[in-house]
Design an enzyme around this catalytic site. Sequence first.
Site, PDB file in Angstrom:
ATOM      1  N   GLY A 148       0.822  -1.199   0.000  1.00  0.00           N
ATOM      2  CA  GLY A 148       0.000   0.000   0.000  1.00  0.00           C
ATOM      3  C   GLY A 148       0.857   1.251   0.000  1.00  0.00           C
ATOM      4  O   GLY A 148       2.079   1.198   0.166  1.00  0.00           O
ATOM      5  N   CYS A 149       0.208   2.388  -0.192  1.00  0.00           N
ATOM      6  CA  CYS A 149       0.940   3.651  -0.313  1.00  0.00           C
ATOM      7  C   CYS A 149       1.523   4.084   1.040  1.00  0.00           C
ATOM      8  O   CYS A 149       2.728   4.334   1.157  1.00  0.00           O
ATOM      9  CB  CYS A 149       0.033   4.724  -0.897  1.00  0.00           C
ATOM     10  SG  CYS A 149      -1.597   4.826  -0.124  1.00  0.00           S
ATOM     11  N   TYR A 150       0.687   4.193   2.077  1.00  0.00           N
ATOM     12  CA  TYR A 150       1.219   4.541   3.394  1.00  0.00           C
ATOM     13  C   TYR A 150       2.278   3.516   3.848  1.00  0.00           C
ATOM     14  O   TYR A 150       3.320   3.907   4.387  1.00  0.00           O
ATOM     15  CB  TYR A 150       0.093   4.590   4.425  1.00  0.00           C
ATOM     16  CG  TYR A 150      -0.821   5.781   4.357  1.00  0.00           C
ATOM     17  CD1 TYR A 150      -0.334   7.077   4.485  1.00  0.00           C
ATOM     18  CD2 TYR A 150      -2.191   5.615   4.222  1.00  0.00           C
ATOM     19  CE1 TYR A 150      -1.202   8.175   4.455  1.00  0.00           C
ATOM     20  CE2 TYR A 150      -3.061   6.703   4.197  1.00  0.00           C
ATOM     21  CZ  TYR A 150      -2.562   7.973   4.311  1.00  0.00           C
ATOM     22  OH  TYR A 150      -3.411   9.052   4.300  1.00  0.00           O
ATOM     23  N   THR A 152       4.340   1.786   2.118  1.00  0.00           N
ATOM     24  CA  THR A 152       5.611   1.975   1.416  1.00  0.00           C
ATOM     25  C   THR A 152       6.396   3.126   2.040  1.00  0.00           C
ATOM     26  O   THR A 152       7.582   2.987   2.386  1.00  0.00           O
ATOM     27  CB  THR A 152       5.348   2.264  -0.078  1.00  0.00           C
ATOM     28  OG1 THR A 152       4.728   1.113  -0.664  1.00  0.00           O
ATOM     29  CG2 THR A 152       6.644   2.576  -0.812  1.00  0.00           C
TER      30      THR A 152
END
Lengths: 348, 348, 348, 348
Positions: A148-150, A152
């Site tokens: 996921g973005c957060y 990463t």
Amino acid sequence: MIKAGIVGATGYTGVELLRLLARHSQVEVTVITSRAEAGVKVADIYPSLRGHIDLAFTEPDINTLGACDVVFFATPHGVAQNLMPALMKTPARIIDLSADFRIRDVPVWEKWYGQAHGAPELVNQAVYGLPEVNREKIRTAKLIACPGCYPTATQLGFLPLIENNLVDPGRLISNAASGASGAGRQGKIDVLLTEISDSFKAYGVAGHRHLPEIEQGLGDVQPAGANPISLTFVPHLLPIIRGIHATLYATALDVKNLPDLQQLYEQRYANEPFVDVLPAGVLPQTRTVKGSNICRIAVLRPQDKDTIVVLSIIDNLTKGASGQAVQNMNIMFGFDEKEGLDIVALLP
Amino acid sequence: MIKAGIVGATGYTGVELLRLLARHSQVEVTVITSRAEAGVKVADIYPSLRGHIDLAFTEPDINTLGACDVVFFATPHGVAQNLMPALMKTPARIIDLSADFRIRDVPVWEKWYGQAHGAPELVNQAVYGLPEVNREKIRTAKLIACPGCYPTATQLGFLPLIENNLVDPGRLISNAASGASGAGRQGKIDVLLTEISDSFKAYGVAGHRHLPEIEQGLGDVQPAGANPISLTFVPHLLPIIRGIHATLYATALDVKNLPDLQQLYEQRYANEPFVDVLPAGVLPQTRTVKGSNICRIAVLRPQDKDTIVVLSIIDNLTKGASGQAVQNMNIMFGFDEKEGLDIVALLP
Amino acid sequence: MIKAGIVGATGYTGVELLRLLARHSQVEVTVITSRAEAGVKVADIYPSLRGHIDLAFTEPDINTLGACDVVFFATPHGVAQNLMPALMKTPARIIDLSADFRIRDVPVWEKWYGQAHGAPELVNQAVYGLPEVNREKIRTAKLIACPGCYPTATQLGFLPLIENNLVDPGRLISNAASGASGAGRQGKIDVLLTEISDSFKAYGVAGHRHLPEIEQGLGDVQPAGANPISLTFVPHLLPIIRGIHATLYATALDVKNLPDLQQLYEQRYANEPFVDVLPAGVLPQTRTVKGSNICRIAVLRPQDKDTIVVLSIIDNLTKGASGQAVQNMNIMFGFDEKEGLDIVALLP
Amino acid sequence: MIKAGIVGATGYTGVELLRLLARHSQVEVTVITSRAEAGVKVADIYPSLRGHIDLAFTEPDINTLGACDVVFFATPHGVAQNLMPALMKTPARIIDLSADFRIRDVPVWEKWYGQAHGAPELVNQAVYGLPEVNREKIRTAKLIACPGCYPTATQLGFLPLIENNLVDPGRLISNAASGASGAGRQGKIDVLLTEISDSFKAYGVAGHRHLPEIEQGLGDVQPAGANPISLTFVPHLLPIIRGIHATLYATALDVKNLPDLQQLYEQRYANEPFVDVLPAGVLPQTRTVKGSNICRIAVLRPQDKDTIVVLSIIDNLTKGASGQAVQNMNIMFGFDEKEGLDIVALLP
């Protein structure tokens, strides 16, 4: 040239994948599926792709997808797991940008995502696609669960501290903020320009789905004997389109014997093509990675207290989703890891 | 203190009405209706009203509404016309912010709004609520049709030229731009922050519903014998929350005998409490009217050509909707016309 | 009606003061000074004030200012301290919005502000103007040092925890974000729209001037015997005009014996006109206080861990500066504390 | 590989040139000059270039610049003309992004730019670098005067109408809006985020420097015997970073014998790699060209009146400046015209 299929490309991670693959020298996109938009030209929904992508959306079909060398899932969670049992029997290698195969503990996944898992038997076959941790496993993986973005931004920020057991793993804080594209391309009142453009707020403070993913990822890189990871994660919504900024806090276990943090970070990421540790004193801005696959990091210890502050930024759609997916593909197929991703951020 | 009811206050014109009425010294809001949100506290949807409005939404009910001194409709078009026949029989006076009673020619209304009119017999009883034109009729009106946002900015900008037949009425252009609140508070993809915040576009160029309203309004103020009004109207969507900026173009009929335009505008609006003609050389910015009921206007004739340029700005939710509604109410009930509207714009 | 003077009203806190005082029933602004703009009408610089403020800027003059009942300083730090010795000898009472008199320890002030203090002998005569802590002292104060914006949001968020010694005072974190008006109205590249509108960044991480102010303020409310306050403060720049959002982290000293935090906060602020503790489960958004003097607070303990999270928001120009100044004035002159400040936030 | 020098690359057109040239396969940037920043690494000012451009700024030097194959001027107007006499004697070919050599009539230039021209004798040697008009002359040019941003969008929008004498050339209107990067990277109050981010305004209505440039350019393509061009040009400032949207109005000379406008535009631009005429009914949005060199155009005749409306959009920094400069370079040096410019716009 390998052939690529994309399932569910009407969302923002889908159009970002197309932007990146359109300029990749070794990939041809041959299938783009969408039940809702079957028959519609991709460029009619995303005029930025006029002249670059001439395909139309088609209904998802296992045979057509299975004939691709690589299939990307740019779908909401819960979709990939239903197609996966059939697709795993085809020769295609699969990169899932959704959350379906990120959490190894199936009951934990089911608790946080509020539904039964459709393919629990495949969860352990998935490799968590964070190249900075799992590059070797990615090379040969059949199925990649893209982070996921957060997760990463947060994991790349904490990695050097956790791998070396320098901070109290039981009191980590990730205070993060995301651009609105993280909420996807859906007609919801709470992401209208009129609701969020001149405002800022935290959300999901009681518990956000990326919390167990981050705790699992950081736990995986701890040395033996370290205490368990416990994270307080507070996401916020930024009135910008793209970008994640994670401000991380950790307490030094032994502040007198801390190594030079700047040097520690620079060495950890010296060979990483997409992690840029900023010079001491320089702080990252999300605009410096807009449209690029770079993660920029700064590490500080303000006023020589024992609280370490790490700032870690990415573009949530690129390194936080579609760029990372292409990076995984490059590793899987033996391409130059930077192929198609050697992009200068759009600044200003 | 008079009693006010509001029908359909979940949208942006509704919350704006509440903001204005909450500080009006002679009005008490006693009823706020919403089918969808009946039972919910208004301040739970609009936390800005916590401590100011303690009411909950209720189902719309003619008896309750009819017991009010004034009823505002802050509904999408097509709603007010259904309740109006019953409501007109009560003592309540009515101010409709929607488009239902703005167009006197029912077939024209039905063509542009794509539906049969629900109360065509009442259309001629409505007074078009532009105080700068119709103040006297407003005083005694039973039913006010509040002007649209673009029509307010455009008409106030053109009025002095049209009233004096100084320009070719057959070649008027209104090139206007609106903040996104003009699109209302609905979950639509095309007004997400991610879709519009870093972009600009025209829309409705082939034909926008405010076109016949503007043409009717300008036609009403022409001197006898003038040629018919014909307007080219091109609206655009601004990545801001509030504000309309109309850039108007007209061709002087007799450029050699034009009066001093600055003086003409200043005199026309000298006694208008909510129209501010800027000094020569000063151009308006929408932020100078954010949250206020003012229309600011500049008039120029660049390079002494025969094209006259008028710049006219308003806050689309205030002078373009709810503020104008309150101004109408003040006139109808004999209050000071500025009561509750003597607001300094929020700048910066 | 009392007479008010404003020194340095060309900046954003100055225009905000004028917005608020223009509608205050018991104050008349009689002097507005600016060396740079002497002779210019205030409304020519801030067109939002056209029709509300008819004054022109004048050169600052002690006699004129001293004849006012109250003088506000809306100047950069370093200015008020030079005029203060003379002004303190006049009958005027003084409210300084700058940082000049906030820090009682003069060497600490001089270190963080990088200059010698121009009136060190007056520092101890100043009352720190946070009404929620110092209301009684404010009533009779000759000189008020108005709190900074970040310090207001952070202190109001932490107060109930610190006053009751519930958290480790040595490991406080304030992760805060401010709208760009906090940087003032100066022509600097790093606050251009093109530089910051589609971006987010931390700044001043190594040390921000508001840090010692917050530590002093929290230290003042600790019970006897508590350990010293130590704060990690990380400010960020938001691409919005107004608003501060402070996300505060503290570690419970004794998690098993914590009182009900929601109840604690509600009781602490039950009689405060400008602090609104949100219902459990509701999180604040900065837009709900845009243009208003309210501080909205939520308190949570995610996943029942021992980290307490407090969210505290204000409008940096209102409760964070000019609104708080007016609140102080109301207390000093015995007016209703809400006079001129009973404003509904501009939403949307 | 040819060698390129850039004079004055600290501004936005400079960094945009670097973004484009960094990925161009046949150009190496060898010199970047800036008096103010000599000695500073380019990537220290523009962190987006970290890892892409390793050069430092140097003092401008004719010998070093003259040794390049191509020299770009990304300077404010008035700078290039001073270096040009010396540089024209070297073998380097020159692409000037500033306004210095765009206007052939030197007194007109001097009137609009308010200064004496420093190299009037060279003005007639410059080729106006609009490839859609002057491609053949560009191939062999020594000195290119790159068009301005508004002139590019406006001319490309009007070209088919003017070339065929279909509209009254004496009553053209260009109502255009630009992102704030058009104002450059200078510390000016009037382009602060706080001043313009939630606002919209017209500027330069009395007369903007791009007006004579547009009138000259359109005059150049008129058929013999047409009446002179006279344009009313009203620019506006958009609260976005990049993008120009020109809404153009023209009056058909003979509305009964107008050709099919959609077909006219499609045919005119059929072979243009960077002009995209949208399908009938589709309207352009500036975000669809963000970071790309495309001009997107729609043409309409609303309500079958005799006013023709053309919508023309570009990215002001790409097709409106640096992208067009690279396009000119590609033509001059015989490269594929799309080399380095085959970019998918960053959307969302």
